[in-house]
Motif scaffolding. Sequence first.
Motif, PDB file in Angstrom:
ATOM      1  N   ALA A   1       0.845  -1.196   0.000  1.00 48.91           N
ATOM      2  CA  ALA A   1       0.000   0.000   0.000  1.00 48.91           C
ATOM      3  C   ALA A   1       0.875   1.239   0.000  1.00 48.91           C
ATOM      4  CB  ALA A   1      -0.924  -0.004   1.214  1.00 48.91           C
TER       5      ALA A   1
ATOM      6  N   PHE B   1       0.109   5.565   0.615  1.00 43.36           N
ATOM      7  CA  PHE B   1      -0.910   6.583   0.868  1.00 43.36           C
ATOM      8  C   PHE B   1      -0.291   7.809   1.534  1.00 43.36           C
ATOM      9  CE2 PHE B   1      -0.993   3.141   3.978  1.00 43.36           C
ATOM     10  CZ  PHE B   1      -0.734   3.791   5.177  1.00 43.36           C
TER      11      PHE B   1
ATOM     12  N   ASP C   1      -4.922  10.596   3.723  1.00 45.84           N
ATOM     13  CA  ASP C   1      -5.641   9.329   3.583  1.00 45.84           C
ATOM     14  C   ASP C   1      -6.071   8.818   4.959  1.00 45.84           C
ATOM     15  OD1 ASP C   1      -5.952   6.306   3.259  1.00 45.84           O
ATOM     16  OD2 ASP C   1      -5.569   6.888   1.185  1.00 45.84           O
ATOM     17  N   GLN C   2      -7.243   8.210   5.027  1.00 43.11           N
ATOM     18  CA  GLN C   2      -7.747   7.691   6.306  1.00 43.11           C
ATOM     19  C   GLN C   2      -6.899   6.548   6.844  1.00 43.11           C
ATOM     20  OE1 GLN C   2     -11.706   6.203   5.725  1.00 43.11           O
ATOM     21  NE2 GLN C   2     -11.085   4.612   4.267  1.00 43.11           N
ATOM     22  N   ARG C   3      -6.070   5.957   6.011  1.00 47.06           N
ATOM     23  CA  ARG C   3      -5.189   4.876   6.470  1.00 47.06           C
ATOM     24  C   ARG C   3      -3.970   5.399   7.223  1.00 47.06           C
ATOM     25  NH1 ARG C   3      -4.511   1.907   0.751  1.00 47.06           N
ATOM     26  NH2 ARG C   3      -4.532   4.133   0.155  1.00 47.06           N
ATOM     27  N   TRP C   4      -3.680   6.692   7.114  1.00 48.73           N
ATOM     28  CA  TRP C   4      -2.547   7.268   7.845  1.00 48.73           C
ATOM     29  C   TRP C   4      -2.842   7.184   9.338  1.00 48.73           C
ATOM     30  CZ3 TRP C   4       2.065   9.344   6.001  1.00 48.73           C
ATOM     31  CH2 TRP C   4       2.871  10.011   6.938  1.00 48.73           C
ATOM     32  N   PRO C   5      -1.968   6.533  10.142  1.00 49.97           N
ATOM     33  CA  PRO C   5      -2.256   6.377  11.571  1.00 49.97           C
ATOM     34  C   PRO C   5      -2.393   7.720  12.289  1.00 49.97           C
ATOM     35  CG  PRO C   5      -0.464   4.922  10.878  1.00 49.97           C
ATOM     36  CD  PRO C   5      -0.714   5.870   9.741  1.00 49.97           C
ATOM     37  N   GLN C   6      -3.437   7.864  13.059  1.00 46.82           N
ATOM     38  CA  GLN C   6      -3.675   9.115  13.785  1.00 46.82           C
ATOM     39  C   GLN C   6      -2.551   9.419  14.778  1.00 46.82           C
ATOM     40  OE1 GLN C   6      -6.210  11.474  13.346  1.00 46.82           O
ATOM     41  NE2 GLN C   6      -6.395  10.233  11.486  1.00 46.82           N
TER      42      GLN C   6
ATOM     43  N   THR D   1       3.749   0.503   2.723  1.00 44.74           N
ATOM     44  CA  THR D   1       3.660  -0.678   3.587  1.00 44.74           C
ATOM     45  C   THR D   1       3.633  -1.964   2.773  1.00 44.74           C
ATOM     46  OG1 THR D   1       1.223  -0.813   3.656  1.00 44.74           O
ATOM     47  CG2 THR D   1       2.286   0.683   5.225  1.00 44.74           C
TER      48      THR D   1
ATOM     49  N   LEU E   1      -1.789  -4.789   6.624  1.00 46.25           N
ATOM     50  CA  LEU E   1      -1.924  -3.414   7.072  1.00 46.25           C
ATOM     51  C   LEU E   1      -2.728  -3.307   8.373  1.00 46.25           C
ATOM     52  CD1 LEU E   1      -1.289  -0.466   6.413  1.00 46.25           C
ATOM     53  CD2 LEU E   1      -3.385  -0.388   5.041  1.00 46.25           C
ATOM     54  N   ASP E   2      -3.660  -4.221   8.592  1.00 43.97           N
ATOM     55  CA  ASP E   2      -4.479  -4.161   9.815  1.00 43.97           C
ATOM     56  C   ASP E   2      -3.632  -4.183  11.086  1.00 43.97           C
ATOM     57  OD1 ASP E   2      -6.731  -4.122   8.241  1.00 43.97           O
ATOM     58  OD2 ASP E   2      -7.192  -6.248   8.477  1.00 43.97           O
TER      59      ASP E   2
ATOM     60  N   TYR F   1      -2.561  -0.968  13.162  1.00 46.35           N
ATOM     61  CA  TYR F   1      -3.466  -0.217  14.039  1.00 46.35           C
ATOM     62  C   TYR F   1      -3.746  -0.930  15.361  1.00 46.35           C
ATOM     63  CZ  TYR F   1      -4.013   1.664   9.373  1.00 46.35           C
ATOM     64  OH  TYR F   1      -3.748   2.174   8.127  1.00 46.35           O
TER      65      TYR F   1
END
Length: 300
Positions: free
Chosen positions: A8, A10, A14-19, A33, A37-38, A41
Amino acid sequence: MTKHVSSAEFGREDQRWPQCLQFLDASYKRMYTLGCLDILYKPSLAIIGARHATPYGIAVAQMAGRIAAQSGIVVVSGGAMGVDYAAGKAALDAGGEIIIVSGCGADVVYPRSSEDIFSAAQSGRGVIVSCEPWHQAPRRYAFPKRNQIIAGLCTSLIVTEAGMPSGTFSTAQTAHELSKNVYAAPGSIFSPQSRGTNRLIELNSAIISDEVSLETLISIDFGKSRLISSGDSPVRGRILEALVANPMRPDELALRLDKNILTIIRTLSEYEAKRLVKRLPDGRYSASEQSYLSTYCFDA
């Protein structure tokens, strides 16, 4: 449950970027990555330390990786030789999952000696993460950036050994600034590799005094505990106890323990054959990784 394994790429929007990585500056523009990917998080424990670690540092890393995996917690490291590799391999051997934060492109294995844990992560037992472009070779500037990501991704962080100054020590400082829980394994005051960890303890990092204390700290931070009992603390002979504190020559051991030099030499030879001690190039003996992890050994 089937894991989705893929590559991946991004950006920060992107919403996949870790907060948890929003604190990074604008130079961190994209994330690359490989793997599942899961896993990125999930609650995670960073285990970091010296590349040229002592047997003590390696053993603490292995213990921490195993406890984390047995507690269902992901292990984060930089995938480097030494402590990073020991922690990741121990976690995988215990059935756990890992995150490798690379200072190269996510598709570049560096160092080659860590190829097995990179392959395991890529195959779905973890995920490889980088903010460097695909195919990017090692660059000196990238490793401090990698360390920032490690500090940001983890819930808590363990330092097994660290010199001063060092990338490991700066990573721990960043974790402190981010209000992450930082643990440190105390070491000999004579060991340059423990200057950083001992300093972290002075700065109020939690002390790892033994396996039970580490398991307790992890249980408090993550609300999880192992299903496997940690058992009794290792029982070591006087010679091994002395070598755990500080590597010594046979004559120094004989003087310290008030024993005959020949008895010391014979016992060291026996322990070396059992891989409980290792002889260093300067003639001193050090406790081995195996002796730190052994449950029983004979008194001398």
